[in-house]
Design an enzyme around this catalytic site. Structure first.
Site, mmCIF file in Angstrom:
data_model
loop_
_atom_site.group_PDB
_atom_site.id
_atom_site.type_symbol
_atom_site.label_atom_id
_atom_site.label_comp_id
_atom_site.label_asym_id
_atom_site.label_seq_id
_atom_site.Cartn_x
_atom_site.Cartn_y
_atom_site.Cartn_z
ATOM 1 N N ASP A 8 3.918 -16.291 37.763
ATOM 2 C CA ASP A 8 2.669 -15.585 38.004
ATOM 3 C C ASP A 8 1.917 -16.368 39.080
ATOM 4 O O ASP A 8 2.462 -17.315 39.682
ATOM 5 C CB ASP A 8 1.868 -15.373 36.710
ATOM 6 C CG ASP A 8 1.225 -16.652 36.177
ATOM 7 O OD1 ASP A 8 1.480 -17.748 36.733
ATOM 8 O OD2 ASP A 8 0.463 -16.552 35.198
ATOM 9 N N CYS A 65 4.413 -20.389 34.981
ATOM 10 C CA CYS A 65 3.037 -19.878 35.010
ATOM 11 C C CYS A 65 2.116 -21.095 35.044
ATOM 12 O O CYS A 65 2.580 -22.196 35.366
ATOM 13 C CB CYS A 65 2.754 -18.931 33.844
ATOM 14 S SG CYS A 65 2.919 -19.636 32.200
ATOM 15 N N THR A 67 0.575 -22.839 32.635
ATOM 16 C CA THR A 67 0.966 -23.834 31.633
ATOM 17 C C THR A 67 2.438 -23.774 31.266
ATOM 18 O O THR A 67 2.943 -24.699 30.634
ATOM 19 C CB THR A 67 0.168 -23.610 30.332
ATOM 20 O OG1 THR A 67 0.471 -22.271 29.867
ATOM 21 C CG2 THR A 67 -1.330 -23.757 30.552
ATOM 22 N N HIS A 98 21.416 -29.697 23.755
ATOM 23 C CA HIS A 98 21.339 -29.331 22.341
ATOM 24 C C HIS A 98 20.949 -27.879 22.091
ATOM 25 O O HIS A 98 21.256 -27.346 21.029
ATOM 26 C CB HIS A 98 20.336 -30.236 21.616
ATOM 27 C CG HIS A 98 20.879 -31.614 21.352
ATOM 28 N ND1 HIS A 98 20.258 -32.520 20.518
ATOM 29 C CD2 HIS A 98 21.987 -32.245 21.819
ATOM 30 C CE1 HIS A 98 20.964 -33.648 20.485
ATOM 31 N NE2 HIS A 98 22.013 -33.511 21.275
ATOM 32 N N HIS A 133 25.574 -28.039 17.459
ATOM 33 C CA HIS A 133 24.444 -27.387 18.138
ATOM 34 C C HIS A 133 24.695 -25.891 18.330
ATOM 35 O O HIS A 133 23.768 -25.095 18.334
ATOM 36 C CB HIS A 133 24.163 -28.073 19.472
ATOM 37 C CG HIS A 133 23.888 -29.529 19.313
ATOM 38 N ND1 HIS A 133 22.799 -29.996 18.611
ATOM 39 C CD2 HIS A 133 24.592 -30.626 19.708
ATOM 40 C CE1 HIS A 133 22.827 -31.317 18.595
ATOM 41 N NE2 HIS A 133 23.899 -31.727 19.248
HETATM 42 C C1 RB5 Z 1 -3.174 -17.458 34.240
HETATM 43 O O1 RB5 Z 1 -4.498 -17.785 34.509
HETATM 44 C C2 RB5 Z 1 -2.650 -18.294 33.091
HETATM 45 O O2 RB5 Z 1 -3.194 -17.875 31.894
HETATM 46 C C3 RB5 Z 1 -1.133 -18.224 33.039
HETATM 47 O O3 RB5 Z 1 -0.624 -18.706 34.256
HETATM 48 C C4 RB5 Z 1 -0.445 -19.035 31.977
HETATM 49 O O4 RB5 Z 1 -0.879 -20.355 31.975
HETATM 50 C C5 RB5 Z 1 -0.373 -18.431 30.654
HETATM 51 O O5 RB5 Z 1 0.231 -18.989 29.718
#
Ligand code: RB5
Length: 144
Positions: A8, A65, A67, A98, A133
Site C-alpha cells: 500500500d 504496508c 507496519t 520452520h 515442521h
Molecule cells: C496505512 O496508513 C496503514 O494503516 C497501513 O499501511 C498498515 O500499516 C496497516 O496495517
C-alpha cells in the site's frame, strides 16, 4: 523463482527499493501495485499477491504496508497462504526453515531499506526443513 510483490502507500517506497534486488538475485518479479504514494486499501494488494501464490502463478510473495500487520492479517485469510510478518533477520530465516512461509510481510514504516534487503536475501535463499515442521504446518488449517 517468480516473486509477486505488493504494497500500500505505507510500503510503496520500500517496495520500490526491494524490486531491483529481487531481479539482481536472479528472480522474476511481478508488481501488483500500488504504483504511487496515493492512499490505497491494503487488502486489495494482499488479495492479489495471495491469489497468485495460492494458485501457483507465483512461487512466493512479498507484501509491505506501513507496519506489515494489515498485510499479514489479510494474506493469512487465504487458504494455502502462510504469511510471516518479520522485522529482523532471525524470524525471516526461521519463517522459511520452520514455517515454510510463502509470503514475507514487512513494515515500511518500521524497518529501513538495508535491513529489509538483507531479510529478503535470506528469506528467498532459505529452504523449508520439513519433517516435524511439515506435520505442524499441515495442522494449521484445522485450527478453527
Ligand atoms: C496505512 O496508513 C496503514 O494503516 C497501513 O499501511 C498498515 O500499516 C496497516 O496495517
Amino acid at each position: 523463482m517468480n516473486i509477486a510483490i505488493g504494497s500500500d502507500h505505507g510500503g510503496f517506497e520500500l517496495k520500490e527499493k526491494i524490486k531491483p534486488l529481487i531481479v539482481e538475485l536472479g528472480h522474476d518479479v511481478e508488481d501488483v501495485g500500488c504504483y504511487s504514494m496515493d492512499s490505497v486499501d491494503y487488502p486489495e494488494q494482499a488479495k492479489a499477491v495471495s491469489k497468485m501464490v495460492a494458485e501457483g502463478k507465483a512461487d512466493r510473495g512479498i507484501l509491505i504496508c506501513g507496519t506489515g500487520i494489515g498485510m499479514s492479517l489479510a494474506a493469512n485469510r487465504c487458504k494455502g497462504i502462510r504469511a510471516a510478518l518479520c522485522h529482523e533477520l532471525f524470524t525471516a530465516r526461521m519463517s522459511r526453515k520452520h514455517n515454510d512461509a510463502n509470503i514475507l510481510c514487512m513494515g515500511g514504516r518500521v524497518i529501513g531499506p538495508e535491513l529489509a534487503k538483507e531479510m529478503v536475501k535470506i528469506w528467498l535463499a532459505t529452504e523449508f526443513e520439513g519433517g516435524r515442521h511439515k506435520r505442524r504446518i499441515d495442522m494449521i488449517d484445522g485450527v478453527c
